[in-house]
Scaffold this active site. Sequence first.
Site, short mmCIF file in Angstrom:
data_model
loop_
_atom_site.label_atom_id
_atom_site.label_comp_id
_atom_site.label_asym_id
_atom_site.label_seq_id
_atom_site.Cartn_x
_atom_site.Cartn_y
_atom_site.Cartn_z
NE ARG A 1 -76.96 -0.79 -18.37
CZ ARG A 1 -78.07 -1.24 -17.77
NH1 ARG A 1 -78.95 -1.96 -18.44
NH2 ARG A 1 -78.30 -0.96 -16.51
N GLY A 2 -74.77 3.99 -21.78
CA GLY A 2 -75.27 5.03 -22.67
C GLY A 2 -74.44 5.32 -23.91
CD GLU B 1 -70.79 9.39 -19.98
OE1 GLU B 1 -71.08 8.35 -20.59
OE2 GLU B 1 -71.01 9.56 -18.77
CG ASP B 2 -74.47 8.88 -22.00
OD1 ASP B 2 -73.70 9.40 -21.17
OD2 ASP B 2 -75.44 8.18 -21.64
CG ASP C 1 -76.77 16.21 -16.06
OD1 ASP C 1 -77.26 17.22 -16.59
OD2 ASP C 1 -77.30 15.62 -15.11
CB VAL D 1 -81.97 14.10 -24.22
CG1 VAL D 1 -82.24 15.59 -24.42
CG2 VAL D 1 -80.59 13.87 -23.62
CG ASP E 1 -81.43 4.75 -19.58
OD1 ASP E 1 -80.33 5.36 -19.51
OD2 ASP E 1 -82.04 4.35 -18.57
P1 IMP Z 1 -73.09 13.51 -14.61
O1 IMP Z 1 -72.25 12.68 -13.72
O2 IMP Z 1 -74.11 14.31 -13.85
O3 IMP Z 1 -72.31 14.37 -15.58
O4 IMP Z 1 -74.03 12.55 -15.41
C1 IMP Z 1 -73.67 11.85 -16.44
C2 IMP Z 1 -74.63 10.70 -16.64
O5 IMP Z 1 -75.97 11.01 -16.25
C3 IMP Z 1 -74.72 10.40 -18.10
O6 IMP Z 1 -73.76 9.47 -18.47
C4 IMP Z 1 -76.10 9.83 -18.24
O7 IMP Z 1 -76.08 8.45 -17.98
C5 IMP Z 1 -76.90 10.48 -17.17
N1 IMP Z 1 -77.71 11.57 -17.73
C6 IMP Z 1 -77.50 12.89 -17.67
N2 IMP Z 1 -78.43 13.59 -18.33
C7 IMP Z 1 -79.26 12.68 -18.86
C8 IMP Z 1 -80.42 12.78 -19.70
O8 IMP Z 1 -80.89 13.86 -20.11
N3 IMP Z 1 -80.99 11.60 -20.08
C9 IMP Z 1 -80.53 10.38 -19.66
N4 IMP Z 1 -79.44 10.25 -18.89
C10 IMP Z 1 -78.81 11.38 -18.49
MG MG Z 2 -74.05 7.36 -18.30
#
Ligand code: IMP
Ligand code: MG
Length: 181
Positions: free
Chosen positions: A45-46, A101-102, A105, A155, A161
Site C-alpha cells: 500500500r505504501g 515503490e515507496d 530496503d 521512516v 506506515d
Molecule cells: P525490501 O524488500 O526489504 O526492499 O523492503 C521493501 C518494503 O519494506 C517497502 O516497500 C516498505 O513497505 C518496507 N519498508 C522498508 N523500510 C521501511 C521504513 O523505513 N518504513 C516503513 N516501511 C519500510
Molecule cells: Mg511496501
Amino acid sequence: MTQRPYVVDEMITAKAIAARIEALSMEIQREFSDTDKLVVVGLLRGSFIFIADLVRELSLAVEVDFLEASSYGNEMESSREVRILKDLRSGIEGRDVLVVEDIVDTGHTLSHVTGMLRARNPNRLKSIALLDKPSRREVDFRADWIGFEIPDEFVVGYGIDFAQRNRNLPFIGKVRFTDDG
Ligand code: IMP
Ligand code: MG
C-alpha cells in the site's frame, strides 16, 4: 503488545518531495516518450500517494494498475520471503511498464516483483522508488530512478506506515522512540 511511544521527526518536506517528483517525471517522460500507453504499476500500500502525485506530472497516456506483495507485517524487520497477495488486472506482454515503490530496503521486494513481471515479457520494464536505503541491501538491486537516498532509519509518512499508522503525513519523517527501551 502495546506500541512503544514515539515521535516523528521531519526528514524530507512535502515541498522537497514535490520538487523531486517534478524532476523525475521529466526523465520518465523522456524515457517513455515513444510509448502509446504506459502501464504504471503501484505496489500497495505504501506507494499510493507517490503514484498519485507522479502520474499527475506525466503528460503521457497512462494506465494505472496495482500489485500487492507481502512485506513487513507490523514489524520493523524485513521479511525475506516475498508473496504476491494481489496480482495485476491487466496483462503486460509487449507493453511498457513502470513499477512504482515507496522504499527499497533489503531489495527483496522489488527484485522479486520485477523478476516476476519481466517473465511476462513486457516490451520495457523500469522501476522507480521514492526512497532508497542502500546500506540495508541484501540482494543486488537498483531501481532505475530514486527520489532520495536515506540512511538506515525507519521512516513514515507520504504513504509509508509504521504498524499501519502515519501514512497520511504529508512529509517523510523518521521514527524516534521516546522511552528508554
Ligand atoms: P525490501 O524488500 O526489504 O526492499 O523492503 C521493501 C518494503 O519494506 C517497502 O516497500 C516498505 O513497505 C518496507 N519498508 C522498508 N523500510 C521501511 C521504513 O523505513 N518504513 C516503513 N516501511 C519500510
Ligand atoms: Mg511496501
